[in-house]
Design a protein around this motif. Structure first.
Motif, PDB file in Angstrom:
ATOM      1  N   SER A 176      -9.956  -6.384   0.812  1.00 19.26           N
ATOM      2  CA  SER A 176      -9.967  -4.733   0.534  1.00 19.26           C
ATOM      3  C   SER A 176      -8.577  -4.378   0.786  1.00 19.26           C
ATOM      4  CB  SER A 176     -11.061  -4.027   1.594  1.00 19.26           C
ATOM      5  OG  SER A 176     -10.631  -4.128   2.678  1.00 19.26           O
ATOM      6  N   SER A 177      -8.663  -2.833   0.232  1.00 22.55           N
ATOM      7  CA  SER A 177      -7.128  -2.102   0.470  1.00 22.55           C
ATOM      8  C   SER A 177      -7.068  -1.897   1.652  1.00 22.55           C
ATOM      9  CB  SER A 177      -7.222  -0.964  -0.609  1.00 22.55           C
ATOM     10  OG  SER A 177      -8.118   0.052  -0.348  1.00 22.55           O
ATOM     11  N   GLY A 178      -8.153  -1.644   2.456  1.00 22.75           N
ATOM     12  CA  GLY A 178      -7.725  -1.219   3.920  1.00 22.75           C
ATOM     13  C   GLY A 178      -7.150  -2.387   4.753  1.00 22.75           C
ATOM     14  N   TYR A 179      -7.420  -3.783   4.253  1.00 19.09           N
ATOM     15  CA  TYR A 179      -6.885  -5.113   4.904  1.00 19.09           C
ATOM     16  C   TYR A 179      -5.342  -4.952   4.786  1.00 19.09           C
ATOM     17  CZ  TYR A 179      -6.026  -9.938   5.989  1.00 19.09           C
ATOM     18  OH  TYR A 179      -5.386 -10.971   6.690  1.00 19.09           O
ATOM     19  N   ASP A 180      -5.157  -4.754   3.316  1.00 17.09           N
ATOM     20  CA  ASP A 180      -3.755  -4.497   2.995  1.00 17.09           C
ATOM     21  C   ASP A 180      -2.748  -3.559   3.938  1.00 17.09           C
ATOM     22  OD1 ASP A 180      -4.447  -6.476   1.078  1.00 17.09           O
ATOM     23  OD2 ASP A 180      -4.774  -4.851  -0.499  1.00 17.09           O
ATOM     24  N   ALA A 191     -13.885  -2.384 -11.520  1.00 18.91           N
ATOM     25  CA  ALA A 191     -13.707  -1.675 -10.390  1.00 18.91           C
ATOM     26  C   ALA A 191     -13.483  -2.563  -9.337  1.00 18.91           C
ATOM     27  CB  ALA A 191     -15.098  -0.998  -9.918  1.00 18.91           C
ATOM     28  N   GLY A 192     -14.068  -3.905  -9.452  1.00 18.33           N
ATOM     29  CA  GLY A 192     -13.783  -4.949  -8.585  1.00 18.33           C
ATOM     30  C   GLY A 192     -12.474  -5.437  -8.583  1.00 18.33           C
ATOM     31  N   ALA A 193     -11.653  -5.214  -9.690  1.00 10.98           N
ATOM     32  CA  ALA A 193     -10.199  -5.738  -9.791  1.00 10.98           C
ATOM     33  C   ALA A 193      -9.419  -4.596  -9.144  1.00 10.98           C
ATOM     34  CB  ALA A 193      -9.903  -5.880 -11.234  1.00 10.98           C
ATOM     35  N   ASP A 194      -9.903  -3.498  -8.741  1.00 14.84           N
ATOM     36  CA  ASP A 194      -8.923  -2.553  -8.197  1.00 14.84           C
ATOM     37  C   ASP A 194      -9.041  -2.288  -6.691  1.00 14.84           C
ATOM     38  OD1 ASP A 194      -9.633  -0.192 -11.080  1.00 14.84           O
ATOM     39  OD2 ASP A 194      -7.929  -1.732 -10.856  1.00 14.84           O
ATOM     40  N   VAL A 195      -9.797  -3.331  -6.231  1.00 14.02           N
ATOM     41  CA  VAL A 195     -10.329  -3.349  -4.810  1.00 14.02           C
ATOM     42  C   VAL A 195      -8.909  -3.420  -3.949  1.00 14.02           C
ATOM     43  CG1 VAL A 195     -11.589  -4.086  -2.932  1.00 14.02           C
ATOM     44  CG2 VAL A 195     -12.495  -3.766  -5.100  1.00 14.02           C
ATOM     45  N   SER A 196      -7.936  -4.263  -4.335  1.00 16.33           N
ATOM     46  CA  SER A 196      -6.997  -4.630  -3.450  1.00 16.33           C
ATOM     47  C   SER A 196      -5.903  -3.674  -4.062  1.00 16.33           C
ATOM     48  CB  SER A 196      -6.555  -5.870  -3.961  1.00 16.33           C
ATOM     49  OG  SER A 196      -6.359  -6.259  -5.272  1.00 16.33           O
ATOM     50  N   GLY A 197      -5.840  -2.538  -4.584  1.00 15.11           N
ATOM     51  CA  GLY A 197      -4.901  -1.532  -4.854  1.00 15.11           C
ATOM     52  C   GLY A 197      -4.203  -1.053  -3.751  1.00 15.11           C
ATOM     53  N   GLN A 198      -2.941  -0.644  -3.658  1.00 23.74           N
ATOM     54  CA  GLN A 198      -2.269  -0.096  -2.527  1.00 23.74           C
ATOM     55  C   GLN A 198      -2.781   1.038  -2.104  1.00 23.74           C
ATOM     56  OE1 GLN A 198       1.766  -0.112  -2.964  1.00 23.74           O
ATOM     57  NE2 GLN A 198       2.360   0.819  -1.020  1.00 23.74           N
ATOM     58  N   SER A 199      -3.109   1.558  -0.816  1.00 26.75           N
ATOM     59  CA  SER A 199      -3.760   2.437  -0.113  1.00 26.75           C
ATOM     60  C   SER A 199      -2.966   3.183   0.769  1.00 26.75           C
ATOM     61  CB  SER A 199      -5.166   2.216   0.171  1.00 26.75           C
ATOM     62  OG  SER A 199      -5.252   1.577   1.176  1.00 26.75           O
ATOM     63  N   TYR A 200      -1.709   2.951   0.848  1.00 29.21           N
ATOM     64  CA  TYR A 200      -0.930   3.516   2.058  1.00 29.21           C
ATOM     65  C   TYR A 200       0.475   3.795   1.539  1.00 29.21           C
ATOM     66  CZ  TYR A 200       1.313  -1.205   1.854  1.00 29.21           C
ATOM     67  OH  TYR A 200       1.833  -2.380   1.331  1.00 29.21           O
ATOM     68  N   ARG A 201       1.069   4.661   2.151  1.00 29.58           N
ATOM     69  CA  ARG A 201       2.612   5.060   1.863  1.00 29.58           C
ATOM     70  C   ARG A 201       3.276   4.544   3.023  1.00 29.58           C
ATOM     71  NH1 ARG A 201       2.935   9.698  -1.465  1.00 29.58           N
ATOM     72  NH2 ARG A 201       5.336   9.016  -1.418  1.00 29.58           N
TER      73      ARG A 201
END
Length: 908
Positions: A16-20, A95-105
Motif C-alpha cells: 500500500s501507499s502507507g507502507y511507502d 484501481a489495484g495498480a494505483d495502490v502503490s502511488g506516492q501519498s506523501y510530500r
C-alpha cells in the motif's frame, strides 16, 4: 486499560501507499544491509556513538511527519486510509495498480547531521528538529498544501537555533521542549547534557530571536550560587571547561515540564522544569517563564490564594515558619507584581471571539529561579543505582477548595464540579534496563528564588525534600537489555494517568488509574490513626495496569530486520475520529511501520480536557466496535497480520556481484564460453556462495509460511470446536436443560417465562435505583457556608443565655452571652435566671392564695383583713395565674424551638 483490537492495518502494509511512507529509497537500507554512507552523519561510526532518545515520528492531528533517509516525509493518515478503502471498494485492476502511488510530500531542509528528535509546537505551525548537537526550526506549511496534485518536494522556511551555541564543539542536546505557557506556542526550551537550559522566544519576523536565547542558565553554577549576584550563565563558545565532579554528577539524561498547561492542574506545575541526571538525581526549576507568557484561567487566582495564605502565616507566626518567611515574602511580591500589571489582550488567529491574555514576567525577585534538588529518593533498599533514560511528570490536580475559599459561585472559573485526580504529583523515571519507577511528591514544588545578597552567615540546612517510591515495574528481561538501550515515554491523549513506553523489545502501556482514587481518599482523610498500615496495604496492592501492546523482534522471518542492539523510535498515540485510538511506531531505521488499533476505555475517570473553539465539551465520535464491547460479549483475540518476508520481493545481488566484483580485465569471461580456469572457479565459487545464501533465505521463508498455514489450520479447528461447544450450551439454555425430548413450544414458553421474570426484576431494580438516587440527591449537601456558621454561633450564644448550665459547665463562661447585651455597668440577667425567679414567685403566690383561702372562715363574709371583698381578690388571683401561665408557655415555646434547631434535647 486499552485493549488491542488489531495490529498494523492493511493500508500501512506492503504494497500500500502507507507502507511507502516509511520505505527507504536506498536499496541497501531496504534490504537491511548496514551502510554508513547513506546517513548524513559525518563518519561511519557516528550512529554507534550516539546514545540518547529517538523521536523521529511526530504528528499534527492525523498528519504525521516521519524521518526516512534523513528527510522528513509528510502525510495524512486519514487520507491514506480513505484512499485505500475507496480503491478496495472499486475492485478493478486499474484501481489495484494505483495502490502503490506516492501519498506523501517530502520536506527538504538543509540539515547536515542525522535527525534524532522531532517536536511539533502546540499551535502546529513550527517543527523543532534536533540532531545530536544542533537544533533547527521548520515553518510547517498549511494542510491545504498537501492536497495539491503535485507530489514534488517542499522547501519550507528553515532556521537554525543557536548557530553559535548548539554546535558540534559544544555539549549534545538532551531534550527539546515547547513551553506550555508560551505565547501561541512559540517558546522553545533546549536542555543539553552539560546541564545548560536555554529559553528561546521565537519570532519569525525577527531572525535574531533564533540566534540568541532570552534566558540561559547553567544548572551546575546555579546549584553552587548563593545569591542573585553570582554568575549562573553558561560559559562562552571558546572558553575552556575543565573537569569537575559536579559536571559529571549533573549530566542530564532527560527533562520535561511538570504540566501541560491545563486549567485543572496545580498553579506551579506548568512553569516547573524537571530534569533527571543519568545517575538518578532529580532537580526542579520553578518558576521558569519567558518574558511574555500566557496563564490559564485558574492559574493566577490559585497563585494569589497561595501567596496570600503564605504571607498571612509569615506575618502571624514568624518563629514557627523560620526560613520559610523569605520564601513566602518572595512569592507574595512576585504574585503582587503580576496582579499589578495590565494584561495585553491579543485576538486569536483561529477564531473571531477568543482572546489571549498575555502578562510580563515579573522582574522581582528575579527572572532566574533557585534550583531545587537533588531530591531525596525515599526508596530504601529498592533503588541502589538508577541509570535514567527518560522522565515524565504527572501534575497534581488543582486545589479548588483553597481557590474558591469564601466564594459562593464557582461558575466564573468553569469549576462546576470538583476536579478529579490526585493532589500529589507523580514523577515517573525510566531507566535503561526498562524499569519504571513511580515516585510521589507529597510536599509539592513551589516557586523559589535566590536571595538578593549573599547572607552574612551560612543558612541552616533545610529539611530534605523527599520523593516517596510508590512502585517499580519491569518491562525488560535482564538478558534482553542491550548496551545502547534507551527507553522513552509517550503521553496518552485520553488520560493524564496513562502513558506508553517504547524500547527495543516492544511497546508497553501503563495505567495508574486503579489506585489514584484510593490514594487520594487516604490523603484527604484527616485521621492519622492506622494511616501507615493502610498506605502499606495500598502500596502492596497498588494494581498498576501494565500490558504489552507491540512486540519487536519476536519473529525471525518478518519483512524487516530489527536491530535489537539499538534503541527504538518512540511511539506516538493519536485519538482521531477517522483513525480512532491509534498507536504508531516504526523500526529503528524508520523503514517499516508498526501500529496497533486500541479500544477506547469505557470509563475515563481522569481525562485530559481539550479546549475547543468555544470552550464547550464536544462528545467524541467513537468507532462502531464499542457496540460489541458494551454488550459484554467476548471479542476476538487480535493478532498481527502475516507480512511476507522481504526475501520474496528483493532482487538478487548476483548482477551486482558480476558487474562490480570482477575487475575490468576479467569481465570478458562473462560473455565467452566457459573455460576451466582459476578465474572461472573463483567466479563460480562466489556466485554459489551468494546464491546459496539467497536460496536458503527463500527456502526458510517458505518453510515458515508452510508452518504458519499448518498452525492456522490447527487453530481454525480449535475455534470450530469452541463454537460448537458454545452452540451446545446455548441450545441447552434455550431448552431449559430438558434434553432432546422437550418440544419447541415448551422451550419457547419457558424462555418467555424466564424473560418475563428478568424484565420484572429489572423494573424492580430500576425503581429501587431511582429511589436510592433521589435519596442520595436529598442527602447531598455542600460545605457549611459563612452564613450558616454565623447562624450556628448565634444559636450557641442563645443557648448560653437561655438554658440553665450543667454541673460540669463554668457558669461564668455561660454568662458571656448575657454580658454582651449589657449597656455600660448595667447588665441584664440571663433568661434562665429570670425564668427561675418567675417560677419561685408563682409558687409563692399560689401558696399565699391557699393560705388566704384557708383563713377566710374567721373574717367577715365577703371581706379580708384589709376590707377587700373576696370577688375582687379572686379576680386578681386569676389575672396573676393567667400571666404566669402565659409566661411559662412563652418560655416553653422558646425551649422547644431551640430543641428543634439544635437537634438535641435541652435539659431543664
Amino acid at each position: 486499560m486499552p485493549k488491542v483490537l488489531g495490529y498494523t492495518p492493511p493500508w500501512l502494509s506492503r504494497p500500500s501507499s502507507g507502507y511507502d511512507l516509511f520505505a527507504s529509497l536506498n536499496k541497501r537500507t531496504s534490504l537491511g544491509i548496514q551502510d554508513g554512507a547513506n546517513a548524513r552523519a559525518k563518519g561511519p561510526h557516528k550512529e554507534q556513538e550516539y546514545l540518547g532518545p529517538r523521536r523521529t515520528i511526530a504528528h499534527r492531528g492525523s498528519e504525521v511527519f516521519v524521518v526516512v533517509d534523513n528527510h522528513i516525509r509528510w502525510a495524512d493518515l486519514s487520507i491514506i486510509k480513505y484512499d485505500w478503502e475507496s480503491l478496495q471498494t472499486k475492485g478493478n485492476k486499474q484501481a489495484g495498480a494505483d495502490v502503490s502511488g506516492q501519498s506523501y510530500r517530502t520536506l527538504k531542509a538543509p540539515i547536515g547531521e542525522q535527525i534524532r528528535q522531532l517536536s511539533i509546537s502546540p499551535n502546529g505551525q513550527l517543527l523543532a528538529i534536533a540532531t545530536s548537537h544542533t537544533v533547527h526550526i521548520i515553518v510547517l506549511p498549511d494542510s491545504s498544501k498537501f492536497e495539491e496534485n503535485t507530489k514534488s518536494p517542499i522547501k519550507p522556511q528553515t532556521h537554525t537555533v543557536g548557530p553559535t551555541t548548539h554546535v558540534l564543539s559544544q555539549s549534545p542536546v538532551a531534550s527539546i521542549l515547547w513551553h506550555p505557557l508560551g505565547i501561541d506556542g512559540t517558546c522553545l526550551v533546549t536542555v543539553t547534557t552539560e546541564a545548560v537550559v536555554r529559553l528561546w522566544e521565537l519570532n519569525r519576523s525577527n531572525r535574531w530571536s533564533f540566534d540568541s536565547p532570552t534566558l540561559a542558565i547553567d544548572l551546575t553554577k546555579l546549584d553552587a550560587a548563593k545569591s542573585q549576584q553570582d554568575d549562573v550563565f553558561p560559559s562562552g563558545m571558546h572558553s575552556g571547561r575543565g573537569f569537575s565532579v559536579d559536571a559529571v554528577d549533573m549530566e542530564i539524561a532527560s527533562a520535561c515540564f511538570g504540566g501541560t498547561g491545563s486549567s485543572d492542574e496545580s498553579a506551579w506545575s506548568a512553569m516547573t522544569l524537571w530534569t533527571a541526571t543519568c545517575e538518578g538525581d532529580i532537580y526542579a526549576l520553578c518558576p521558569l517563564l519567558p518574558s511574555k507568557w500566557q496563564p490559564t484561567s485558574t492559574q493566577l487566582p490559585s497563585l494569589s490564594a497561595i501567596a496570600v495564605t503564605g504571607a498571612t502565616m509569615a506575618s502571624q507566626d514568624v518563629d514557627y515558619l523560620g526560613d520559610d518567611v523569605p520564601l513566602n515574602t518572595d512569592q507574595f511580591d512576585w504574585v503582587s507584581a503580576i496582579d499589578a500589571q495590565v494584561p495585553i489582550l491579543v485576538s486569536r488567529n483561529h477564531d473571531f471571539i477568543g482572546r489571549d491574555v498575555i502578562y510580563d514576567r515579573p522582574q522581582r525577585p528575579g527572572p532566574i529561579p533557585k534550583l531545587q534538588g537533588p531530591f531525596q529518593l525515599a526508596a530504601g533498599s529498592l533503588v541502589d543505582y538508577l541509570d535514567v533514560s527518560d522522565i515524565q511528570v504527572i501534575a497534581s490536580k488543582l486545589d479548588t477548595e483553597e481557590l474558591m475559599l469564601g466564594e459562593d459561585d464557582e461558575s466564573e472559573l468553569g469549576l462546576q464540579e470538583e476536579t478529579e485526580g490526585l493532589s500529589a504529583a507523580v514523577i515517573c523515571l525510566l531507566t535503561t534496563d526498562g524499569r519504571v519507577h513511580l515516585f510521589l511528591d507529597l510536599e509539592g514544588v513551589e516557586g523559589q528564588w535566590l536571595p538578593a545578597k549573599a547572607p552574612d552567615r551560612p543558612p541552616s540546612p533545610a529539611e530534605p525534600h523527599e520523593l516517596i517510591l510508590f512502585e517499580a515495574l519491569d518491562t525488560l528481561e535482564p538478558e534482553a537489555v542491550s548496551e545502547n538501550e534507551w527507553p522513552t515515554f509517550s503521553r496518552d491523549p485520553l488520560s493524564r494517568y496513562s502513558f506508553f513506553i517504547t524500547h527495543s523489545q516492544g511497546v508497553f502501556a501503563f495505567s495508574i488509574n486503579p489506585w489514584i482514587k484510593r490514594l487520594e481518599d487516604e490523603l484527604q482523610n484527616p485521621s492519622t490513626a492506622g494511616a501507615n498500615f493502610r498506605l502499606n496495604m495500598l502500596r502492596e496492592s497498588s494494581g498498576t495496569l501494565r500490558e504489552r501492546i507491540l512486540r519487536f523482534g519476536q519473529d525471525r522471518f518478518t519483512s524487516y530486520h530489527t536491530d535489537l542492539s539499538s534503541a527504538s523510535n518512540a511511539c506516538i498515540v493519536l485519538h482521531d475520529s477517522d483513525l480512532g485510538y491509534f498507536l504508531l511506531t516504526s523500526t529503528n531505521d524508520n523503514t517499516h511501520p508498526q501500529a496497533a488499533i486500541l479500544d477506547i476505555p469505557k470509563a475515563l475517570p481522569f481525562t485530559i480536557k481539550q479546549e475547543t473553539l468555544f470552550d464547550d465539551e464536544l462528545e467524541p465520535i467513537y468507532p462502531d466496535h464499542d457496540s460489541e464491547a458494551n454488550l459484554g460479549l467476548t471479542t476476538h483475540v487480535a493478532r498481527s497480520a502475516y507480512e511476507p518476508p522481504a526475501t520474496f520481493w528483493n532482487h538478487s545481488s548476483l548482477l551486482q556481484l558480476t558487474s562490480q566484483s570482477l575487475p575490468p580485465h576479467r569481465r570478458h569471461i562473462l560473455k565467452d564460453e566457459i573455460r576451466l580456469s582459476p578465474a572461472t572457479l573463483d567466479l563460480m565459487t562466489s556466485a554459489h556462495r551468494l546464491l546459496s545464501n539467497e536460496t536458503h533465505a527463500i527456502r526458510t521463508a517458505a518453510a515458515d509460511l508452510f508452518n504458519r498455514c499448518e498452525r492456522m489450520m490447527q487453530e481454525l479447528r480449535t475455534q470450530i470446536e469452541r463454537v460448537r461447544e458454545v452452540n451446545a450450551r446455548a441450545e441447552q439454555l434455550v431448552l431449559g436443560g430438558g434434553g432432546d425430548d422437550v418440544e419447541g413450544e415448551n422451550a419457547k414458553e419457558k424462555l418467555g417465562m424466564r424473560a418475563q421474570v428478568c424484565l420484572e426484576r429489572q423494573e424492580r431494580l430500576t425503581e429501587r435505583m431511582g429511589k436510592l438516587r433521589r435519596k442520595a440527591t436529598n442527602l447531598e449537601t455542600k460545605g457549611v457556608s459563612e452564613k450558616e456558621r454565623e447562624f450556628e454561633r448565634e444559636l450557641v450564644q442563645l443557648e448560653k443565655v437561655v438554658c440553665k448550665p450543667d454541673e460540669n459547665d463554668d457558669e461564668d463562661s455561660l454568662l458571656d452571652g448575657a454580658k454582651e447585651n449589657g449597656d455600660g455597668g448595667n447588665q441584664l440577667q440571663p433568661w434562665w435566671q429570670r425564668y427561675e425567679e418567675v417560677r419561685e414567685m408563682s409558687a409563692e403566690l399560689v401558696e399565699r392564695a391557699k393560705k388566704v383561702k384557708d383563713d377566710g372562715g374567721g373574717r367577715k363574709k365577703g371581706e379580708d383583713d384589709y376590707g377587700i371583698s373576696n370577688e375582687i381578690r379572686r379576680r386578681k388571683v386569676e389575672q396573676v395565674m393567667t400571666l404566669l401561665e402565659r409566661e411559662e408557655a412563652l418560655v416553653d415555646g422558646v425551649m422547644m424551638r431551640l430543641e428543634r434547631l439544635k437537634g438535641v434535647r435541652i435539659g431543664e
